[in-house]
Design a protein around this motif. Structure first.
Motif, PDB file in Angstrom:
ATOM      1  N   MET A  95       5.036   1.919 -13.747  1.00  0.00           N
ATOM      2  CA  MET A  95       4.230   1.334 -12.736  1.00  0.00           C
ATOM      3  C   MET A  95       3.385   2.242 -11.986  1.00  0.00           C
ATOM      4  N   LEU A  96       3.998   3.376 -11.645  1.00  0.00           N
ATOM      5  CA  LEU A  96       3.206   4.162 -10.715  1.00  0.00           C
ATOM      6  C   LEU A  96       1.868   4.840 -11.635  1.00  0.00           C
ATOM      7  N   LYS A  97       2.235   5.239 -13.073  1.00  0.00           N
ATOM      8  CA  LYS A  97       1.015   5.762 -13.825  1.00  0.00           C
ATOM      9  C   LYS A  97       0.098   4.817 -13.965  1.00  0.00           C
ATOM     10  N   TRP A  98       0.337   3.313 -14.185  1.00  0.00           N
ATOM     11  CA  TRP A  98      -0.659   2.373 -14.409  1.00  0.00           C
ATOM     12  C   TRP A  98      -1.408   1.993 -13.142  1.00  0.00           C
ATOM     13  N   LEU A  99      -0.814   2.391 -11.801  1.00  0.00           N
ATOM     14  CA  LEU A  99      -1.564   2.206 -10.579  1.00  0.00           C
ATOM     15  C   LEU A  99      -2.418   3.486 -10.186  1.00  0.00           C
ATOM     16  N   ASP A 100      -2.404   4.497 -11.215  1.00  0.00           N
ATOM     17  CA  ASP A 100      -3.073   5.952 -11.096  1.00  0.00           C
ATOM     18  C   ASP A 100      -2.493   6.564  -9.723  1.00  0.00           C
ATOM     19  N   TYR A 101      -1.290   6.568  -9.626  1.00  0.00           N
ATOM     20  CA  TYR A 101      -0.552   7.246  -8.599  1.00  0.00           C
ATOM     21  C   TYR A 101      -0.515   8.809  -8.689  1.00  0.00           C
ATOM     22  N   PRO A 102      -0.565   9.585  -7.909  1.00  0.00           N
ATOM     23  CA  PRO A 102      -0.766   9.430  -6.563  1.00  0.00           C
ATOM     24  C   PRO A 102      -2.505   9.528  -6.152  1.00  0.00           C
ATOM     25  N   ALA A 103      -3.335   9.406  -7.182  1.00  0.00           N
ATOM     26  CA  ALA A 103      -4.689   9.404  -6.455  1.00  0.00           C
ATOM     27  C   ALA A 103      -4.975   7.947  -5.891  1.00  0.00           C
ATOM     28  N   LYS A 104      -4.337   7.022  -6.014  1.00  0.00           N
ATOM     29  CA  LYS A 104      -4.515   5.849  -5.284  1.00  0.00           C
ATOM     30  C   LYS A 104      -3.247   5.311  -4.863  1.00  0.00           C
ATOM     31  N   PRO A 105      -2.429   5.771  -4.049  1.00  0.00           N
ATOM     32  CA  PRO A 105      -1.216   5.776  -3.684  1.00  0.00           C
ATOM     33  C   PRO A 105      -0.696   4.455  -2.975  1.00  0.00           C
ATOM     34  N   SER A 106      -1.831   3.534  -2.104  1.00  0.00           N
ATOM     35  CA  SER A 106      -1.244   2.628  -1.273  1.00  0.00           C
ATOM     36  C   SER A 106      -1.895   1.418  -1.227  1.00  0.00           C
ATOM     37  N   CYS A 107      -1.019   0.561  -0.650  1.00  0.00           N
ATOM     38  CA  CYS A 107      -1.744  -0.851  -0.511  1.00  0.00           C
ATOM     39  C   CYS A 107      -1.770  -1.445   1.023  1.00  0.00           C
ATOM     40  N   ASN A 108      -2.903  -1.922   1.327  1.00  0.00           N
ATOM     41  CA  ASN A 108      -3.082  -2.262   2.825  1.00  0.00           C
ATOM     42  C   ASN A 108      -3.657  -3.752   2.989  1.00  0.00           C
ATOM     43  N   PHE A 109      -2.794  -4.427   3.906  1.00  0.00           N
ATOM     44  CA  PHE A 109      -3.456  -5.956   4.276  1.00  0.00           C
ATOM     45  C   PHE A 109      -3.964  -5.640   5.717  1.00  0.00           C
ATOM     46  N   ILE A 110      -4.988  -6.229   6.118  1.00  0.00           N
ATOM     47  CA  ILE A 110      -5.511  -6.406   7.296  1.00  0.00           C
ATOM     48  C   ILE A 110      -5.751  -7.851   7.855  1.00  0.00           C
ATOM     49  N   LEU A 111      -5.242  -8.473   8.580  1.00  0.00           N
ATOM     50  CA  LEU A 111      -5.317  -9.889   9.144  1.00  0.00           C
ATOM     51  C   LEU A 111      -7.008  -9.769   9.809  1.00  0.00           C
ATOM     52  N   THR A 112      -7.624 -10.914   9.470  1.00  0.00           N
ATOM     53  CA  THR A 112      -9.048 -10.829  10.084  1.00  0.00           C
ATOM     54  C   THR A 112      -9.155 -12.064  10.658  1.00  0.00           C
ATOM     55  N   ASN A 113      -8.399 -13.318  10.241  1.00  0.00           N
ATOM     56  CA  ASN A 113      -8.686 -14.575  10.851  1.00  0.00           C
ATOM     57  C   ASN A 113      -7.568 -15.682  10.633  1.00  0.00           C
TER      58      ASN A 113
END
Length: 192
Positions: A95-113
């Motif tokens: 899964m980490l290889k598929w996600l291009d980890y560690p170049a793109k290591p994280s997920c982020n959610f920000i509530l807007t409304n």
């Protein structure tokens, strides 16, 4: 002329009041302290051969709540993909290889409304995965009693929307690109 000025000022005050109340409500919002033993964030994945649920072991969550509001004023959740465990270490590595980890290591959610439709609250925000940001909307149930808060919801999305390729193995196994995320967050506001 003076009467027109007073009318204008009254109208400005009248139309500014809702915005002022919203600002004052957010000003009293405080950081929710999460009980990590009761909280969970899971990702359900289906494939042609196997289905599994990944558990998020660690994450950073910042959720501001106000005792005078029925929903959080602000929220963000971030995690490192290495902390998403599927119960199979070799699958986690793939899964980490598929996600291009560690170049793109994280997920982020920000509530807007927040949006309400009937009796359902929908959290609107931005979800960033694999360097791609997308607007998302998810049904959320928020309950609060005194300083105790419970926030439960689900989100469904397609991983191809985040520039991730379809997962195929040995021409037989295909991972469904539609993922189901479920979260249950429990916390308290500081006592007054």
């Amino acid at each position: 002329m003076f009467g027109g000025y007073l009318l204008t000022m009254k109208l400005i005050c009248l139309f500014s009041l809702p915005a002022l109340l919203l600002v004052l409500n957010d000003a009293h919002a405080e950081l929710l302290s999460l009980d990590r033993q009761q909280c969970k964030i899971e990702v359900a994945v289906s494939s042609t051969i196997d289905s599994f649920v990944g558990q998020l072991e660690k994450y950073q969550a910042s959720i501001d709540c106000s005792p005078t509001s029925s929903v959080p004023a602000q929220a963000s959740v971030t995690f490192d993909f290495k902390d998403l465990k599927t119960g199979n270490p070799s699958r986690d590595t793939e899964m980490l290889k598929w996600l291009d980890y560690p170049a793109k290591p994280s997920c982020n959610f920000i509530l807007t409304n927040w949006k309400t439709s009937g009796t359902t609250n929908y959290a609107e925000g931005t979800l960033a995965i694999h360097g791609v940001k997308k607007a998302v909307e998810m049904p959320v149930v928020v309950t609060s009693t005194g300083t105790n808060w419970i926030i439960t919801g689900t989100a469904d999305f397609n991983y191809r929307d985040f520039d991730l390729p379809i997962i195929r193995k040995m021409l037989v196994l295909t991972v469904d690109p539609n993922l189901h995320v479920a979260f249950h967050l429990v916390g308290t506001l500081p006592a007054k």
